[in-house]
Write an enzyme that holds these catalytic residues in place. Structure first.
Site, PDB file in Angstrom:
ATOM      1  N   ASP A  96       0.850  -1.200   0.000  1.00  0.00           N
ATOM      2  CA  ASP A  96       0.000   0.000   0.000  1.00  0.00           C
ATOM      3  C   ASP A  96       0.883   1.245   0.000  1.00  0.00           C
ATOM      4  O   ASP A  96       0.577   2.242  -0.660  1.00  0.00           O
ATOM      5  CB  ASP A  96      -0.890  -0.019   1.259  1.00  0.00           C
ATOM      6  CG  ASP A  96      -2.198   0.721   1.078  1.00  0.00           C
ATOM      7  OD1 ASP A  96      -2.244   1.625   0.245  1.00  0.00           O
ATOM      8  OD2 ASP A  96      -3.166   0.407   1.794  1.00  0.00           O
ATOM      9  N   HIS A 144      -7.893  -1.151   8.942  1.00  0.00           N
ATOM     10  CA  HIS A 144      -6.992  -0.619   7.908  1.00  0.00           C
ATOM     11  C   HIS A 144      -7.349   0.853   7.697  1.00  0.00           C
ATOM     12  O   HIS A 144      -8.152   1.199   6.825  1.00  0.00           O
ATOM     13  CB  HIS A 144      -7.194  -1.446   6.629  1.00  0.00           C
ATOM     14  CG  HIS A 144      -6.320  -1.078   5.475  1.00  0.00           C
ATOM     15  ND1 HIS A 144      -5.212  -1.819   5.102  1.00  0.00           N
ATOM     16  CD2 HIS A 144      -6.377  -0.070   4.572  1.00  0.00           C
ATOM     17  CE1 HIS A 144      -4.650  -1.294   4.025  1.00  0.00           C
ATOM     18  NE2 HIS A 144      -5.353  -0.212   3.694  1.00  0.00           N
ATOM     19  N   HIS A 163      -6.534   4.671   6.708  1.00  0.00           N
ATOM     20  CA  HIS A 163      -5.655   5.646   6.051  1.00  0.00           C
ATOM     21  C   HIS A 163      -5.741   6.948   6.845  1.00  0.00           C
ATOM     22  O   HIS A 163      -6.703   7.173   7.587  1.00  0.00           O
ATOM     23  CB  HIS A 163      -6.063   5.816   4.584  1.00  0.00           C
ATOM     24  CG  HIS A 163      -5.573   4.691   3.720  1.00  0.00           C
ATOM     25  ND1 HIS A 163      -4.417   4.765   2.988  1.00  0.00           N
ATOM     26  CD2 HIS A 163      -6.056   3.436   3.516  1.00  0.00           C
ATOM     27  CE1 HIS A 163      -4.212   3.617   2.354  1.00  0.00           C
ATOM     28  NE2 HIS A 163      -5.196   2.780   2.660  1.00  0.00           N
ATOM     29  N   CYS A 196      -4.271   4.660  -2.189  1.00  0.00           N
ATOM     30  CA  CYS A 196      -4.745   3.844  -3.313  1.00  0.00           C
ATOM     31  C   CYS A 196      -4.823   4.715  -4.560  1.00  0.00           C
ATOM     32  O   CYS A 196      -5.485   5.752  -4.554  1.00  0.00           O
ATOM     33  CB  CYS A 196      -6.113   3.250  -2.984  1.00  0.00           C
ATOM     34  SG  CYS A 196      -6.790   2.318  -4.355  1.00  0.00           S
TER      35      CYS A 196
HETATM   36  P1  HMG Z   1      -9.138  -6.244 -16.252  1.00  0.00           P
HETATM   37  O1  HMG Z   1      -8.850  -5.235 -17.314  1.00  0.00           O
HETATM   38  O2  HMG Z   1     -10.566  -6.548 -15.973  1.00  0.00           O
HETATM   39  O3  HMG Z   1      -8.353  -7.597 -16.520  1.00  0.00           O
HETATM   40  O4  HMG Z   1      -8.395  -5.753 -14.940  1.00  0.00           O
HETATM   41  P2  HMG Z   1      -8.206  -8.498 -17.786  1.00  0.00           P
HETATM   42  O5  HMG Z   1      -8.240  -9.895 -17.311  1.00  0.00           O
HETATM   43  O6  HMG Z   1      -9.174  -8.059 -18.874  1.00  0.00           O
HETATM   44  O7  HMG Z   1      -6.711  -8.191 -18.303  1.00  0.00           O
HETATM   45  C1  HMG Z   1      -6.305  -6.928 -18.823  1.00  0.00           C
HETATM   46  C2  HMG Z   1      -4.773  -6.887 -18.816  1.00  0.00           C
HETATM   47  O8  HMG Z   1      -4.301  -6.979 -17.471  1.00  0.00           O
HETATM   48  C3  HMG Z   1      -4.114  -8.059 -19.574  1.00  0.00           C
HETATM   49  O9  HMG Z   1      -2.856  -7.588 -20.089  1.00  0.00           O
HETATM   50  C4  HMG Z   1      -3.809  -9.043 -18.476  1.00  0.00           C
HETATM   51  O10 HMG Z   1      -2.753  -9.914 -18.762  1.00  0.00           O
HETATM   52  C5  HMG Z   1      -3.410  -8.098 -17.348  1.00  0.00           C
HETATM   53  P3  HMG Z   1      -2.710  -7.065 -21.605  1.00  0.00           P
HETATM   54  O11 HMG Z   1      -3.267  -8.147 -22.467  1.00  0.00           O
HETATM   55  O12 HMG Z   1      -3.486  -5.782 -21.665  1.00  0.00           O
HETATM   56  O13 HMG Z   1      -1.229  -6.849 -21.719  1.00  0.00           O
HETATM   57  N1  HMG Z   1      -3.640  -8.704 -16.037  1.00  0.00           N
HETATM   58  C6  HMG Z   1      -2.669  -8.963 -15.134  1.00  0.00           C
HETATM   59  N2  HMG Z   1      -1.346  -8.747 -15.175  1.00  0.00           N
HETATM   60  C7  HMG Z   1      -0.647  -9.139 -14.061  1.00  0.00           C
HETATM   61  N3  HMG Z   1      -1.224  -9.708 -12.983  1.00  0.00           N
HETATM   62  C8  HMG Z   1      -2.545  -9.939 -12.929  1.00  0.00           C
HETATM   63  C9  HMG Z   1      -3.327  -9.557 -14.042  1.00  0.00           C
HETATM   64  N4  HMG Z   1      -4.639  -9.632 -14.306  1.00  0.00           N
HETATM   65  C10 HMG Z   1      -4.823  -9.122 -15.525  1.00  0.00           C
HETATM   66  N5  HMG Z   1      -3.090 -10.485 -11.841  1.00  0.00           N
HETATM   67  C11 HMG Z   1      -7.476  -6.060 -12.748  1.00  0.00           C
HETATM   68  C12 HMG Z   1      -8.648  -6.331 -13.679  1.00  0.00           C
HETATM   69  C13 HMG Z   1      -7.957  -6.307 -11.346  1.00  0.00           C
HETATM   70  C14 HMG Z   1      -6.334  -6.975 -13.104  1.00  0.00           C
HETATM   71  C15 HMG Z   1      -6.998  -4.594 -12.900  1.00  0.00           C
HETATM   72  O14 HMG Z   1      -8.114  -3.740 -12.788  1.00  0.00           O
HETATM   73  C16 HMG Z   1      -5.949  -4.205 -11.902  1.00  0.00           C
HETATM   74  O15 HMG Z   1      -4.835  -4.696 -11.945  1.00  0.00           O
HETATM   75  N6  HMG Z   1      -6.266  -3.269 -11.008  1.00  0.00           N
HETATM   76  C17 HMG Z   1      -5.306  -2.774 -10.014  1.00  0.00           C
HETATM   77  C18 HMG Z   1      -5.986  -2.736  -8.679  1.00  0.00           C
HETATM   78  C19 HMG Z   1      -5.023  -2.264  -7.602  1.00  0.00           C
HETATM   79  O16 HMG Z   1      -3.867  -2.650  -7.560  1.00  0.00           O
HETATM   80  N7  HMG Z   1      -5.527  -1.402  -6.708  1.00  0.00           N
HETATM   81  C20 HMG Z   1      -4.757  -0.954  -5.571  1.00  0.00           C
HETATM   82  C21 HMG Z   1      -4.756  -1.988  -4.491  1.00  0.00           C
HETATM   83  S1  HMG Z   1      -6.299  -2.061  -3.598  1.00  0.00           S
HETATM   84  C22 HMG Z   1      -6.056  -0.935  -2.299  1.00  0.00           C
HETATM   85  O17 HMG Z   1      -5.085  -0.225  -2.277  1.00  0.00           O
HETATM   86  C23 HMG Z   1      -7.063  -0.889  -1.187  1.00  0.00           C
HETATM   87  C24 HMG Z   1      -6.570  -1.599   0.069  1.00  0.00           C
HETATM   88  O18 HMG Z   1      -5.342  -1.049   0.522  1.00  0.00           O
HETATM   89  C25 HMG Z   1      -7.613  -1.469   1.207  1.00  0.00           C
HETATM   90  C26 HMG Z   1      -8.083  -0.013   1.413  1.00  0.00           C
HETATM   91  O19 HMG Z   1      -7.235   0.858   1.651  1.00  0.00           O
HETATM   92  O20 HMG Z   1      -9.306   0.193   1.348  1.00  0.00           O
HETATM   93  C27 HMG Z   1      -6.343  -3.080  -0.162  1.00  0.00           C
HETATM   94 MG    MG Z   2      -5.135   0.745   1.726  1.00  0.00          MG
END
Ligand code: HMG
Ligand code: MG
Length: 275
Positions: A13, A206, A208, A239
């Site tokens: 994070d 959690h 922030h 995030c």
């Molecule tokens: P999507 O577009 O629906 O996925 O994304 P897709 O299956 O259609 O794939 C699109 C592209 O992503 C493809 O690549 C896949 O290979 C790639 P391309 O053909 O374009 O080159 N891909 C991946 N690559 C690596 N690892 C994977 C993966 N999956 C697909 N696992 C997806 C859906 C969820 C993947 C996308 O929206 C994403 O990566 N989002 C990022 C979300 C994120 O990291 N958010 C921050 C963390 S959450 C947070 O911070 C909150 C938390 O701290 C709690 C709080 O504070 O509330 C936890």
């Molecule tokens: Mg967070």
């Protein structure tokens, strides 16, 4: 004396919205430094689309490197996993502690993971089924519990009901105050609603710290008997899909509050320097 437990999320994070992508070696060194301070439970990265979150690219290599350097500590290092592709990779590299994530806000969910809340719930059921192959420890993050950058104030006592059927199948439930707007009154109301009472031992907070409310929330949660908190060293983080959200509550702040409340812990940080 009750013991404080910290999930150090700085390497995930904390670094995910950093202005520069740290190299694998830099991230490994950061994680090892945290571990050496006594922070034994560390989220080391995320296996998400690197085009969307470039700072987390090569988290699989980060994970493998820290585990290779300290094989007996493998269970302490977790990875954030969004989907089947991420889970397959995590299991392939021997990750024994995975963190799935979802949200109560439709808008945030679409922006964060390109799924509606309903689709995310369905995906999570499949992920949990898939995870049984190797039986890793499972954490479930729920974001936007108290507030959403797009939808405003949420109603946790109502919104969380849809997620309850998942809770028996996970080891940890992390309640995300993604924007940092949760107030102590909201936290108290959620606890006093007793909605989550059956899973009390699995709950992690959690917070922030966008509006300097996190310390009060941690303090209140400790007063209510909770001892498990996510935090990031130095309070880094936020995030990328929640505009304006700043870092997690600083690990140092949680330790300082714990000291006042008389909770024990094994983290060795110079507390005098944290305020
Ligand atoms: P999507 O577009 O629906 O996925 O994304 P897709 O299956 O259609 O794939 C699109 C592209 O992503 C493809 O690549 C896949 O290979 C790639 P391309 O053909 O374009 O080159 N891909 C991946 N690559 C690596 N690892 C994977 C993966 N999956 C697909 N696992 C997806 C859906 C969820 C993947 C996308 O929206 C994403 O990566 N989002 C990022 C979300 C994120 O990291 N958010 C921050 C963390 S959450 C947070 O911070 C909150 C938390 O701290 C709690 C709080 O504070 O509330 C936890
Ligand atoms: Mg967070």
């Amino acid at each position: 004396m009750a013991e404080l437990e910290i999930c150090e999320v700085g390497p995930r994070d904390g670094l995910q919205s950093a202005s520069r992508t740290l190299s694998v070696a830099e991230r490994v060194s950061f994680i090892q430094g945290l571990y050496d301070c006594g922070l034994k439970k560390i989220e080391v990265g995320s296996l998400v689309n690197p085009k969307l979150v470039p700072t987390m690219a090569d988290s699989d290599e980060v994970f493998s490197t820290v585990c290779d350097a300290a094989p007996t500590n493998r269970d302490n290092f977790s990875l954030l996993i969004p989907n089947e592709k991420g889970l397959s990779r995590a299991l392939e590299i021997g990750c024994t502690s995975v963190a799935f994530f979802t949200a109560t806000s439709e808008t945030f969910s679409k922006k964060n993971i390109n799924r509606s809340v309903g689709e995310s719930l369905e995906d999570l059921r499949h992920l949990m089924q898939h995870a049984k192959e190797k039986n890793p420890r499972i954490r479930l993050y729920i974001s936007t519990v108290f507030d959403c950058a797009y939808e405003g104030m949420k109603q946790p006592e109502k919104d969380l009901i849809a997620f309850l059927p998942l809770f028996d199948a996970v080891d940890e439930i992390s309640l995300g105050d993604t924007t940092g707007k949760a107030t102590a009154q909201q936290v108290k109301a959620l606890v006093e609603s007793r909605l989550l009472e059956s899973w009390r031992q699995k709950l992690w907070w959690h917070f922030h710290d966008t509006y300097a409310l996190a310390e009060d929330n941690v303090s209140l949660a400790m007063d209510l008997g909770f001892t498990r908190f996510d935090s990031s060293a130095g309070g880094i983080g936020g995030c990328p899909f929640s505009p304006g959200a700043k870092g997690n509550v600083a690990t140092e702040k949680v330790l300082a509050v714990a000291a006042v409340k008389g909770l024990s812990h094994s983290v060795r940080l110079p507390l005098a320097s944290v305020r």
